[in-house]
Design a protein around this motif. Structure first.
Motif, PDB file in Angstrom:
ATOM      1  N   ALA A 277       0.801  -1.228   0.000  1.00 43.21           N
ATOM      2  CA  ALA A 277       0.000   0.000   0.000  1.00 43.21           C
ATOM      3  C   ALA A 277       0.830   1.273   0.000  1.00 43.21           C
ATOM      4  CB  ALA A 277      -0.936   0.007   1.209  1.00 43.21           C
ATOM      5  N   GLU A 278       2.143   1.152   0.098  1.00 40.10           N
ATOM      6  CA  GLU A 278       2.974   2.363   0.082  1.00 40.10           C
ATOM      7  C   GLU A 278       4.128   2.300  -0.911  1.00 40.10           C
ATOM      8  OE1 GLU A 278       4.417   2.739   4.119  1.00 40.10           O
ATOM      9  OE2 GLU A 278       6.360   1.909   3.527  1.00 40.10           O
ATOM     10  N   GLY A 279       4.192   1.229  -1.701  1.00 42.14           N
ATOM     11  CA  GLY A 279       5.213   1.143  -2.736  1.00 42.14           C
ATOM     12  C   GLY A 279       6.628   1.040  -2.204  1.00 42.14           C
ATOM     13  N   SER A 280       6.825   0.221  -1.171  1.00 39.93           N
ATOM     14  CA  SER A 280       8.160   0.091  -0.607  1.00 39.93           C
ATOM     15  C   SER A 280       8.463  -1.362  -0.244  1.00 39.93           C
ATOM     16  CB  SER A 280       8.313   0.970   0.629  1.00 39.93           C
ATOM     17  OG  SER A 280       7.599   0.444   1.732  1.00 39.93           O
ATOM     18  N   ILE A 281       9.748  -1.607   0.008  1.00 39.16           N
ATOM     19  CA  ILE A 281      10.207  -2.913   0.465  1.00 39.16           C
ATOM     20  C   ILE A 281      11.052  -2.688   1.710  1.00 39.16           C
ATOM     21  CG2 ILE A 281      11.636  -4.939  -0.056  1.00 39.16           C
ATOM     22  CD1 ILE A 281      10.258  -2.857  -2.907  1.00 39.16           C
ATOM     23  N   TRP A 295      13.496   0.325   0.951  1.00 38.20           N
ATOM     24  CA  TRP A 295      13.624   0.778  -0.423  1.00 38.20           C
ATOM     25  C   TRP A 295      12.261   1.274  -0.896  1.00 38.20           C
ATOM     26  CZ3 TRP A 295      15.842  -4.620  -1.988  1.00 38.20           C
ATOM     27  CH2 TRP A 295      17.158  -4.739  -1.500  1.00 38.20           C
ATOM     28  N   ARG A 296      12.228   2.446  -1.467  1.00 44.66           N
ATOM     29  CA  ARG A 296      10.978   2.985  -2.011  1.00 44.66           C
ATOM     30  C   ARG A 296      11.030   2.988  -3.533  1.00 44.66           C
ATOM     31  NH1 ARG A 296       7.406   5.022   1.463  1.00 44.66           N
ATOM     32  NH2 ARG A 296       8.081   5.504   3.600  1.00 44.66           N
ATOM     33  N   LEU A 297       9.934   2.547  -4.149  1.00 48.94           N
ATOM     34  CA  LEU A 297       9.868   2.562  -5.603  1.00 48.94           C
ATOM     35  C   LEU A 297       9.652   3.994  -6.083  1.00 48.94           C
ATOM     36  CD1 LEU A 297       7.567  -0.544  -6.170  1.00 48.94           C
ATOM     37  CD2 LEU A 297      10.040  -0.420  -6.500  1.00 48.94           C
ATOM     38  N   PRO A 298      10.513   4.511  -6.928  1.00 46.48           N
ATOM     39  CA  PRO A 298      10.328   5.869  -7.432  1.00 46.48           C
ATOM     40  C   PRO A 298       9.024   5.986  -8.209  1.00 46.48           C
ATOM     41  CG  PRO A 298      12.019   4.708  -8.682  1.00 46.48           C
ATOM     42  CD  PRO A 298      11.693   3.856  -7.499  1.00 46.48           C
ATOM     43  N   GLY A 299       8.208   6.960  -7.855  1.00 44.93           N
ATOM     44  CA  GLY A 299       6.919   7.111  -8.515  1.00 44.93           C
ATOM     45  C   GLY A 299       5.847   6.228  -7.927  1.00 44.93           C
ATOM     46  N   GLY A 300       6.188   5.455  -6.895  1.00 45.47           N
ATOM     47  CA  GLY A 300       5.205   4.600  -6.236  1.00 45.47           C
ATOM     48  C   GLY A 300       4.996   3.278  -6.942  1.00 45.47           C
ATOM     49  N   GLY A 301       4.044   2.507  -6.435  1.00 45.52           N
ATOM     50  CA  GLY A 301       3.746   1.195  -6.986  1.00 45.52           C
ATOM     51  C   GLY A 301       3.014   0.341  -5.967  1.00 45.52           C
ATOM     52  N   GLY A 333      19.310  -1.586  -3.953  1.00 46.39           N
ATOM     53  CA  GLY A 333      17.922  -1.232  -3.693  1.00 46.39           C
ATOM     54  C   GLY A 333      17.309  -0.399  -4.795  1.00 46.39           C
ATOM     55  N   ARG A 334      18.065  -0.193  -5.865  1.00 45.54           N
ATOM     56  CA  ARG A 334      17.592   0.642  -6.974  1.00 45.54           C
ATOM     57  C   ARG A 334      16.633  -0.140  -7.871  1.00 45.54           C
ATOM     58  NH1 ARG A 334      19.348   1.583 -12.266  1.00 45.54           N
ATOM     59  NH2 ARG A 334      21.017   0.050 -11.977  1.00 45.54           N
ATOM     60  N   LEU A 335      15.598   0.536  -8.352  1.00 43.18           N
ATOM     61  CA  LEU A 335      14.680  -0.060  -9.317  1.00 43.18           C
ATOM     62  C   LEU A 335      15.394  -0.144 -10.661  1.00 43.18           C
ATOM     63  CD1 LEU A 335      11.816  -1.057 -10.067  1.00 43.18           C
ATOM     64  CD2 LEU A 335      11.247   1.316 -10.613  1.00 43.18           C
ATOM     65  N   VAL A 336      15.674  -1.360 -11.099  1.00 39.42           N
ATOM     66  CA  VAL A 336      16.403  -1.578 -12.344  1.00 39.42           C
ATOM     67  C   VAL A 336      15.482  -1.448 -13.553  1.00 39.42           C
ATOM     68  CG1 VAL A 336      17.773  -3.246 -13.669  1.00 39.42           C
ATOM     69  CG2 VAL A 336      18.030  -3.104 -11.187  1.00 39.42           C
TER      70      VAL A 336
END
Length: 366
Positions: A277-281, A295-301, A333-336
């Motif tokens: 619900a917050e786009g993070s791990i 880790w937060r997903l840039p732009g959410g998810g 932790g970067r979104l590849v």
């Protein structure tokens, strides 16, 4: 928050046992651990069994709203296949011997086999309400989480013929994991906020643990030392810890909104927790029992279910409400990569993975 222990029995229909099982091969020896210190000692990078070593590295994504499976290439992050399945596919589950991937078609009541060598589906097999699927450590039984029917069904792991219904005293049995010896497993009940203890050999419920009011338990994982079960709770926004020997709550770790999926790092040091619900791990340290970083997903998810690549370098997750899949570097932790898929991607399977045999779900290996 408090939790009380309530032991209960269950009613069942059908007869247990008697299923023919394939002989165990040298690369898949089921049973207790060879080492008491780490359940995941056979899941290290590169420890691929002979039957999966030469398979193409793929990600199989079941889309529960568009009723299809999309196949992704792990190296190029591109789509290499897509095929229709039944209604509401929930998870893609590796069979115990890792030779077949099963698509769990929840609403059309069937399992669709996939050949991981070709990535192509086979003929569906009729199974009641297969929301999720696990296997006993000896490879004899498939365990079907019939969430809608409030049952746990034991079936022959190869023919899928029913052996025993276990009616459960809770609502929404969905995810599970096994004790170190495999003699019991814990099952989360999403809609009644409970956790069940189920005897594997006796195929019966031996305990019911009530979590906090309003709890919605999801994924279940056993700690590397086998002493603790971790239960993600989507409503309480964190993870419960349960003592494996006493079946009592020992703590709660706040991770983030909508805590859902749980995955163990290849070195057995970290538990990845998806906060849908917050786009993070969140990364929980097994050593300290605390969140080490997030880790937060840039732009959410909406990170949901998935798995770790065979080399341990990439965490693959479905974006449940965003029609996408996330490939995240476990080093930085970067979104590849963010990859568009179908509608309602759910329990994706990263395959092949290390291990001697599969205990089910999207990839629980020993």
């Amino acid at each position: 928050m408090t939790a009380g222990l309530l032991v209960a029995g269950c009613s069942s229909a059908g007869q247990p046992g008697g299923a023919d099982s394939r002989k165990l091969t040298s690369h898949a020896v089921a049973g207790p651990l060879t080492s008491p210190t780490d359940l995941y000692e056979h899941d290290r990078p590169g420890m691929l069994s002979p039957q999966v070593r030469d398979l193409p590295a793929r990600v199989y994504v079941p889309n529960s709203q568009s009723d299809d499976v999309i196949v992704l290439d792990q190296k190029t992050f591109t789509r290499v296949g897509r095929f229709r399945v039944g209604r509401k596919p929930q998870h893609v589950v590796p069979s115990w011997d890792m030779r077949t991937l099963w698509v769990n078609d929840n609403d059309s009541n069937d399992l669709v086999p996939i050949d991981p060598r070709t990535g192509r589906p086979g003929k569906p097999v009729s199974v009641d309400d297969p929301y999720n699927m696990y296997f006993t450590a000896d490879g004899r039984f498939a365990i079907i989480m019939a969430e809608r029917l409030q049952r746990i069904d034991f079936r022959d792991a190869h023919s899928m013929r029913l052996r025993k219904h276990v009616d459960v005293p809770c609502r929404g049995p969905n995810h599970a994991d096994f004790s170190a010896s495999g003699d019991f497993f814990l099952t989360a009940c999403e809609f009644s906020g409970e956790v069940l203890r189920v005897d594997t050999r006796g195929q019966r419920v031996t305990g019911v643990l009530k979590l906090a009011k309003g709890a919605m338990p999801q994924d279940v994982k056993t700690s590397p030392d086998g002493r603790t079960f971790y239960i993600a709770d989507m409503a309480s926004n964190g993870v419960w810890t349960i003592d494996a020997s006493t079946f009592r709550v020992t703590g709660f770790i706040r991770t983030g909104k909508g805590a859902h999926g749980l995955y163990v790092s290849r070195d057995s040091t970290t538990l990845y927790v998806t906060n849908r619900a917050e786009g993070s791990i969140s990364l929980i340290s097994f050593k300290t029992g605390r969140v080490a970083r997030r880790w937060r997903l840039p732009g959410g998810g909406s990170p949901d279910m998935g798995g770790v690549s065979a080399d341990g370098q990439v965490l693959w997750l479905s974006g449940r409400y965003h029609s996408e899949v996330y490939a995240i570097s476990t080093v930085t932790g970067r979104l590849v990569r963010r990859i568009r898929v179908g509608d309602g991607p759910h329990g994706l399977c990263v395959f092949p993975q290390p291990g001697r045999y599969s205990l089910g779900h999207t990839g629980v290996f020993r």
